[in-house]
Write an enzyme that holds these catalytic residues in place. Structure first.
Site, mmCIF file in Angstrom:
data_model
loop_
_atom_site.group_PDB
_atom_site.id
_atom_site.type_symbol
_atom_site.label_atom_id
_atom_site.label_comp_id
_atom_site.label_asym_id
_atom_site.label_seq_id
_atom_site.Cartn_x
_atom_site.Cartn_y
_atom_site.Cartn_z
ATOM 1 N N ASP A 62 0.879 -1.163 0.000
ATOM 2 C CA ASP A 62 0.000 0.000 0.000
ATOM 3 C C ASP A 62 0.920 1.218 0.000
ATOM 4 O O ASP A 62 1.631 1.462 0.981
ATOM 5 C CB ASP A 62 -0.883 -0.024 1.246
ATOM 6 C CG ASP A 62 -1.828 1.161 1.342
ATOM 7 O OD1 ASP A 62 -1.594 2.178 0.666
ATOM 8 O OD2 ASP A 62 -2.801 1.088 2.123
ATOM 9 N N SER A 142 -1.352 14.434 -14.021
ATOM 10 C CA SER A 142 -2.575 14.353 -14.829
ATOM 11 C C SER A 142 -2.808 15.692 -15.512
ATOM 12 O O SER A 142 -2.227 16.717 -15.120
ATOM 13 C CB SER A 142 -3.761 14.032 -13.910
ATOM 14 O OG SER A 142 -5.003 14.189 -14.559
ATOM 15 N N TYR A 155 -9.094 15.674 -6.274
ATOM 16 C CA TYR A 155 -8.211 14.877 -7.135
ATOM 17 C C TYR A 155 -7.204 15.784 -7.839
ATOM 18 O O TYR A 155 -6.003 15.495 -7.870
ATOM 19 C CB TYR A 155 -9.052 14.118 -8.154
ATOM 20 C CG TYR A 155 -8.238 13.375 -9.188
ATOM 21 C CD1 TYR A 155 -7.581 12.194 -8.877
ATOM 22 C CD2 TYR A 155 -8.129 13.859 -10.495
ATOM 23 C CE1 TYR A 155 -6.828 11.513 -9.826
ATOM 24 C CE2 TYR A 155 -7.396 13.187 -11.450
ATOM 25 C CZ TYR A 155 -6.736 12.013 -11.116
ATOM 26 O OH TYR A 155 -5.986 11.339 -12.053
ATOM 27 N N LYS A 159 -2.916 16.080 -7.813
ATOM 28 C CA LYS A 159 -2.067 16.023 -9.000
ATOM 29 C C LYS A 159 -1.237 17.295 -9.175
ATOM 30 O O LYS A 159 -0.121 17.249 -9.704
ATOM 31 C CB LYS A 159 -2.917 15.726 -10.240
ATOM 32 C CG LYS A 159 -3.574 14.342 -10.196
ATOM 33 C CD LYS A 159 -2.539 13.230 -9.977
ATOM 34 C CE LYS A 159 -3.134 11.848 -10.000
ATOM 35 N NZ LYS A 159 -2.133 10.780 -9.849
#
Length: 259
Positions: A62, A142, A155, A159
């Site tokens: 993880d 991204s 999110y 990034k």
């Protein structure tokens, strides 16, 4: 020149972009340390790497747990005989209006997408220095690391953070011969985009498939990105042709975001 005989570790390598990266780097000559949470998927990828004629190892980790990332790198070095390239690919997505994000949701995505990259950078740089060698660290950002999108705000924040870590690490580790870069995909046809589309449907009432179609419609090259498109660029970042490049996070999105 190539990456023939190099050892590359890829997190999130059990599926999607990570799997494509692992297979592309194997095709280019690297031995692959496959790191993921799903042992069955890792085994499948390892078998594919072996069929290409390269060595593969698997390690369940993880990436939000710092000690597990360090252990994964030590395992790769021991089992594959070296360590040259670190691909911090593992990540998760979250579709949620900013007003509705909970502390638990915020913590979860930051632990994987930001802490996971930081631990990967730390552990890889430490190992390169121990081995007294140069190395390459490459992380997943991204298009959302260059531009915020509605319902993808947290999110996107993770990034953007990857880009900040990339720039800082590039400056801190350049004197050791370690380059640090990131890659910024767009709309890739993977399970992550299936989840994005599903969540948009739940939150906005859009029909299943409509959000995906909308975003793909905005791509200049006229098609969705494939994991192999991303892997080809990561291959460049992994090889000697990118040796004079560090601290960068280029877009590879078919023409969506322009910087």
């Amino acid at each position: 020149m190539s990456i023939d005989g190099k050892v590359a570790l890829v997190t999130g390598a059990g599926q999607g972009i990570g799997r494509a990266i692992a297979l592309r780097l194997a095709q280019d000559g690297a031995h692959i340390a496959i790191v993921d949470m799903n042992e069955n998927k890792m085994t499948d990828v390892a078998n594919e790497v072996s069929k290409i004629g390269r060595k593969a190892s698997i390690f369940r980790a993880d990436v939000s747990h710092r000690d597990e990332v360090y252990q994964a790198i030590n395992d790769a070095e021991r089992r594959l005989g070296g360590f040259d390239i670190m691909i911090n690919n593992a990540g998760i997505v979250q579709v949620q209006a900013l007003a509705d994000v909970t502390p638990e949701e915020f913590d979860k995505i930051f632990k994987v997408n930001v802490q996971g990259v930081l631990w990967g950078i730390q552990a890889a740089a430490k190992k390169f220095k121990e081995r007294q060698q140069k190395g390459k660290i490459i992380s997943a950002s991204s298009i959302a690391g260059h531009e915020g999108y509605g319902m993808l705000g947290v999110y996107a924040a993770t990034k953007f953070a990857v880009r900040a870590l990339t720039q800082t690490a590039a400056k801190e580790y350049a004197s050791a011969g370690i380059t640090v870069n990131a890659y910024c995909p767009g709309v890739v046809g993977t399970d992550m985009w299936v989840e994005i589309d599903r969540r948009f449907s739940e939150l906005t009432g859009a029909a299943i498939g409509e959000t995906y179609k909308k975003y793909v419609g905005g791509i200049a090259l006229g098609r969705a990105e494939t994991p192999e498109d991303v892997a080809a660029f990561v291959s460049f970042l992994s090889g000697p042709d990118s040796d004079y490049m560090t601290g960068q996070a280029p877009l590879i999105d078919g023409g969506m975001v322009y910087r």
